[in-house]
Design a protein around this motif. Sequence first.
Motif, PDB file in Angstrom:
ATOM      1  N   GLY A 391      -0.924 -17.094  -9.798  1.00 52.37           N
ATOM      2  CA  GLY A 391      -1.439 -15.877  -9.195  1.00 52.37           C
ATOM      3  C   GLY A 391      -1.598 -14.764 -10.207  1.00 52.37           C
ATOM      4  N   LEU A 392      -1.853 -13.589  -9.666  1.00 54.07           N
ATOM      5  CA  LEU A 392      -2.009 -12.398 -10.493  1.00 54.07           C
ATOM      6  C   LEU A 392      -1.212 -11.267  -9.863  1.00 54.07           C
ATOM      7  CD1 LEU A 392      -5.808 -12.723 -11.236  1.00 54.07           C
ATOM      8  CD2 LEU A 392      -4.009 -12.702 -12.965  1.00 54.07           C
ATOM      9  N   SER A 393      -0.374 -10.667 -10.663  1.00 51.59           N
ATOM     10  CA  SER A 393       0.471  -9.575 -10.198  1.00 51.59           C
ATOM     11  C   SER A 393      -0.208  -8.242 -10.507  1.00 51.59           C
ATOM     12  CB  SER A 393       1.833  -9.643 -10.901  1.00 51.59           C
ATOM     13  OG  SER A 393       2.576  -8.484 -10.640  1.00 51.59           O
ATOM     14  N   VAL A 394      -0.107  -7.335  -9.535  1.00 49.95           N
ATOM     15  CA  VAL A 394      -0.690  -6.009  -9.715  1.00 49.95           C
ATOM     16  C   VAL A 394       0.356  -5.110 -10.342  1.00 49.95           C
ATOM     17  CG1 VAL A 394      -1.833  -4.080  -8.571  1.00 49.95           C
ATOM     18  CG2 VAL A 394      -2.050  -6.383  -7.643  1.00 49.95           C
ATOM     19  N   SER A 395       0.008  -4.553 -11.427  1.00 47.60           N
ATOM     20  CA  SER A 395       0.999  -3.778 -12.170  1.00 47.60           C
ATOM     21  C   SER A 395       1.415  -2.521 -11.412  1.00 47.60           C
ATOM     22  CB  SER A 395       0.411  -3.377 -13.526  1.00 47.60           C
ATOM     23  OG  SER A 395       1.337  -2.617 -14.240  1.00 47.60           O
ATOM     24  N   GLY A 396       2.718  -2.367 -11.289  1.00 47.82           N
ATOM     25  CA  GLY A 396       3.290  -1.126 -10.790  1.00 47.82           C
ATOM     26  C   GLY A 396       2.805  -0.661  -9.440  1.00 47.82           C
ATOM     27  N   SER A 397       2.638  -1.600  -8.497  1.00 47.80           N
ATOM     28  CA  SER A 397       2.080  -1.172  -7.223  1.00 47.80           C
ATOM     29  C   SER A 397       2.970  -1.498  -6.035  1.00 47.80           C
ATOM     30  CB  SER A 397       0.710  -1.820  -7.019  1.00 47.80           C
ATOM     31  OG  SER A 397       0.851  -3.219  -7.046  1.00 47.80           O
ATOM     32  N   GLY A 398       4.244  -1.442  -6.223  1.00 45.35           N
ATOM     33  CA  GLY A 398       5.091  -1.559  -5.051  1.00 45.35           C
ATOM     34  C   GLY A 398       6.187  -2.584  -5.209  1.00 45.35           C
ATOM     35  N   LEU A 399       7.141  -2.493  -4.292  1.00 42.56           N
ATOM     36  CA  LEU A 399       8.361  -3.298  -4.350  1.00 42.56           C
ATOM     37  C   LEU A 399       8.061  -4.789  -4.383  1.00 42.56           C
ATOM     38  CD1 LEU A 399      11.424  -3.653  -4.142  1.00 42.56           C
ATOM     39  CD2 LEU A 399      11.178  -3.427  -1.655  1.00 42.56           C
ATOM     40  N   TYR A 400       7.070  -5.233  -3.625  1.00 41.48           N
ATOM     41  CA  TYR A 400       6.885  -6.667  -3.452  1.00 41.48           C
ATOM     42  C   TYR A 400       5.860  -7.261  -4.414  1.00 41.48           C
ATOM     43  CZ  TYR A 400       9.298  -5.381   0.784  1.00 41.48           C
ATOM     44  OH  TYR A 400      10.201  -4.882   1.667  1.00 41.48           O
ATOM     45  N   GLU A 401       5.417  -6.497  -5.373  1.00 44.07           N
ATOM     46  CA  GLU A 401       4.343  -6.959  -6.236  1.00 44.07           C
ATOM     47  C   GLU A 401       4.760  -7.483  -7.606  1.00 44.07           C
ATOM     48  OE1 GLU A 401       1.814  -7.498  -4.829  1.00 44.07           O
ATOM     49  OE2 GLU A 401       0.886  -5.849  -3.752  1.00 44.07           O
ATOM     50  N   PRO A 402       5.922  -7.146  -8.143  1.00 45.45           N
ATOM     51  CA  PRO A 402       6.253  -7.612  -9.495  1.00 45.45           C
ATOM     52  C   PRO A 402       6.215  -9.137  -9.578  1.00 45.45           C
ATOM     53  CG  PRO A 402       7.785  -5.913  -8.814  1.00 45.45           C
ATOM     54  CD  PRO A 402       6.970  -6.270  -7.601  1.00 45.45           C
ATOM     55  N   PRO A 403       5.968  -9.666 -10.771  1.00 47.03           N
ATOM     56  CA  PRO A 403       5.834 -11.113 -10.916  1.00 47.03           C
ATOM     57  C   PRO A 403       6.989 -11.908 -10.323  1.00 47.03           C
ATOM     58  CG  PRO A 403       5.085 -10.028 -12.904  1.00 47.03           C
ATOM     59  CD  PRO A 403       5.661  -8.950 -12.016  1.00 47.03           C
ATOM     60  N   ALA A 404       8.216 -11.493 -10.568  1.00 47.40           N
ATOM     61  CA  ALA A 404       9.361 -12.261 -10.056  1.00 47.40           C
ATOM     62  C   ALA A 404       9.345 -12.277  -8.529  1.00 47.40           C
ATOM     63  CB  ALA A 404      10.667 -11.657 -10.558  1.00 47.40           C
ATOM     64  N   TYR A 405       8.946 -11.168  -7.900  1.00 45.28           N
ATOM     65  CA  TYR A 405       8.920 -11.120  -6.435  1.00 45.28           C
ATOM     66  C   TYR A 405       7.840 -12.042  -5.874  1.00 45.28           C
ATOM     67  CZ  TYR A 405      12.410  -7.511  -5.855  1.00 45.28           C
ATOM     68  OH  TYR A 405      13.594  -6.840  -5.834  1.00 45.28           O
ATOM     69  N   LEU A 406       6.719 -12.124  -6.594  1.00 39.82           N
ATOM     70  CA  LEU A 406       5.713 -13.093  -6.152  1.00 39.82           C
ATOM     71  C   LEU A 406       6.288 -14.509  -6.221  1.00 39.82           C
ATOM     72  CD1 LEU A 406       2.384 -11.766  -7.736  1.00 39.82           C
ATOM     73  CD2 LEU A 406       3.395 -11.230  -5.510  1.00 39.82           C
ATOM     74  N   GLY A 407       7.093 -14.766  -7.245  1.00 39.05           N
ATOM     75  CA  GLY A 407       7.741 -16.068  -7.344  1.00 39.05           C
ATOM     76  C   GLY A 407       8.688 -16.322  -6.193  1.00 39.05           C
ATOM     77  N   TYR A 408       9.425 -15.309  -5.785  1.00 40.00           N
ATOM     78  CA  TYR A 408      10.324 -15.486  -4.640  1.00 40.00           C
ATOM     79  C   TYR A 408       9.517 -15.730  -3.361  1.00 40.00           C
ATOM     80  CZ  TYR A 408      13.594 -13.282  -7.904  1.00 40.00           C
ATOM     81  OH  TYR A 408      14.347 -12.976  -8.998  1.00 40.00           O
ATOM     82  N   GLN A 409       8.407 -15.013  -3.241  1.00 37.22           N
ATOM     83  CA  GLN A 409       7.568 -15.233  -2.057  1.00 37.22           C
ATOM     84  C   GLN A 409       7.016 -16.663  -2.036  1.00 37.22           C
ATOM     85  OE1 GLN A 409       4.711 -11.957  -2.192  1.00 37.22           O
ATOM     86  NE2 GLN A 409       6.417 -10.557  -2.503  1.00 37.22           N
ATOM     87  N   TYR A 410       6.659 -17.166  -3.218  1.00 40.21           N
ATOM     88  CA  TYR A 410       6.197 -18.559  -3.294  1.00 40.21           C
ATOM     89  C   TYR A 410       7.283 -19.517  -2.816  1.00 40.21           C
ATOM     90  CZ  TYR A 410       5.296 -23.095  -5.429  1.00 40.21           C
ATOM     91  OH  TYR A 410       5.145 -24.443  -5.632  1.00 40.21           O
ATOM     92  N   HIS A 411       8.514 -19.211  -3.119  1.00 39.33           N
ATOM     93  CA  HIS A 411       9.613 -20.110  -2.757  1.00 39.33           C
ATOM     94  C   HIS A 411      10.045 -19.956  -1.301  1.00 39.33           C
ATOM     95  CE1 HIS A 411      10.016 -20.845  -7.089  1.00 39.33           C
ATOM     96  NE2 HIS A 411      10.674 -21.916  -6.740  1.00 39.33           N
TER      97      HIS A 411
END
Lengths: 423, 379
Positions: A391-411
């Motif tokens: 995926g692609l993470s949007v820089s600095g745009s909210g709690l749920y957007e950082p790369p690691a959080y996208l990884g948690y959402q994937y899991h």
Amino acid sequence: MSLRVGRIPAETLGNVERVTSRGDAVTFEGRVSIGDEDLTAARWAREQLRGLVDNVDEDVTRLVWDEDPWYDGFVHVRGGDVTIDPGGLKRGWFPWRLEIDRVPGHAIPWAEARLVGWKRSNAHSIPDGAAGSAFWHGVPGSIVDYGHDFDSNTTQTRTGETGPVLVHFPGSTAGDGRRLGRFTVRPADWYQGSPEIQWGPDLRAVIGRQLPGGDPTDGWALTNGLFKIAGSGTAGQVEISAWKTATNSWSTPKATRFRNAADATIDVLTSITVLRNGPALAAIRLGLGFSSDPSSSLHTLDISLRRGARFAECMWRDGGLIGSIGKVQRATAEAGSALTYSGADFGIEAASDDADGFRYVMFSPRAVGVNTIQGGVSRLASGAEMPFGIGLSVSGSGLYEPPAYLGYQYHHPYAERLVVVGR
Amino acid sequence: MPVTEQRMKPGSFQVALRPDTPLGVTTQLGVSLQGFGHVVILPAHFPADAVSAAELLGLALYTGVFRRRTGRNVLEGAGPAVWLGDEQGKGRNPAVAITKPTGTFVQWITDLKPPGSLQAGTYHAQSGTLDWSTVDESRRDSVDYVCARFGCEWRINPDLTLDAGTADELYGADPTVIFTPWWDGRELGVAGMRATLKPVRDVEDYTTEVLLRGAAASVVVSVPSTAFKDIVGNDVVIRRVVDSPDTLAGEETAVAQSQLDRVNFPRRRVTATTDQYAPTLDAPVGAHVWLWDPVEGIFDASGTDEVYYRGELVWPDRSRVVSCTWPIREGMGVYFRQVDGTVLDLTEWVEWESGAARYELDSSKLPVEAVREPAIRVA
């Protein structure tokens, strides 16, 4: 004079010439007007109408008719076709017919998202509900109301090409199981943020699970308005891009390549198959292989995209069970940094924002190594399959957007089924 | 007119022949001469002279024992389990006691298999021994008892071999088929069976106490608590009486508890209907299967069974096939194996059936129905 049913855009069906009703059964008839020699419009209308009939992924869909909004609502499509006959080219139009049944609560029913999900089994000890709000699902951003049975609920609005998407985070930290999100949405907004499979040189929406005939390399894309994954000019690669709200345009595509354990690169695309094609999730399967060794060209890459997701969920498999999978890498080197949980690498993010302000991310539930120079992840113990997210993470745009959080959402995926019910 | 296969029971079949079937064929199918012959159904047709009688059984989808003819053209009967003992307990019941003070599972099954009509298949060794004796009883009842004592099951294959062992040993521990309304097609290791699933939950067999009358004593075991109440709010009490003269002294409590454990929860079953051709090729009776239909509340409530299928991670319910009723469809091969071993090819004359196959599936792990009512608020 525009009729939109399902994902069929207003311009496809052209004029509605006759409407007949009997109770909740309504029949629309009209004509597709085309240029003197162009059958494409009629063919697309035919394929899209047929795709709506008794569609297992969209038993209920929306209907919007600007000329008579009293017909607007949610319907089951019972029948539909376009008659393509020799005289059509001479006439310059082809007749079509659409048969629908209005569902209970037709104009503005409830939509229930039946959610079942648990944390993915993973090699990184990522726990249930890592970082608090990892479970998630997306609904149209312009919903009228939303109810849920979550323990708690926080939301984030993400805006893409098809409008806003409201992503709900139930905040479960103890597994999840079965949940319910219920919302009301107007028919015009039904597909906000929905995934869409596009195919062909002009990338039109595929409806249903049958792809029109043609060369699989003609072009394909899977997009939810926020994130897009598409075919590349280089066979066997995929390109990812994200929607830039500042410019209302897609970011510069980034190519991704796939290599086996011996560093041979997938370079053949043999087929595209639709696996799922609903408003909450769409999935395709690519047939892939190696031009240097057709006998081992039994690889498949499944790509799934949910409403509201900033990443695609992928499953790369070696149908020959040779067990040499695999490496997922940026085609052009772009330095990255490992994503870790409790010291274990579970993915990679770009080391810095790109010119569009995004960072690529890749993660996998399997034990992976990261290639921080090229930018990629690889299975530590090669096998016959590799699930991963990209995926692609949007820089600095909210709690749920950082790369690691996208990884948690994937899991923490939900298997979501949308059911339209009366009030 | 279809075939009904049941786990560890005889089931039934009915094959109808077309009205224009020649007398030369039907006169070879008289019950008086050919009763207890075998109807053999293959998933595809082979000319009868292309395969031997033994090969025919090896290729069979189903083998039934011919017991009744209705009119000239309808053949009926039951599955091969009747060779172990029929629905009324009749069969080659042992006239001389079979007694084993320290009989192993394999020894018991070996001696309980009737000679001749069934062949020995695979008997999986189990730990422990059983001190028991049986005489005059149906061998099927005796095999049921022995299997229950060792936590095992049995099956008779279409080639008339008897297998016995745990369910995992007979059918494999992991399902290879997923029943679901939305997809079909095969994945690596998982075949899809598009089916309409309907869960059935009931408390008709629910029991809170078992009174077991053994050979030497009677005992009562009860559930610690129950969620069910009567009309004035008292816990329901539902006692089941089990007469078990085979239960030896000292074993009453354990046997009573095992009986209670079978029925101390709401029963949950699922019926599945599918249009798939010869579905028991993929999901035979007895097999473990996945069920996935979260709209109907059919999923794994524990979240432990994670399955990737057709573009999505799902958590299906792990279930078992209890029975399957399937139509005899055009494309199959239907034969009659006469009592002298010759094979009569009936395929040309069969009245083919249409319609769906119907599965009965055991799903004791299905989640309860309750989903909290959402509190609607404006987003």
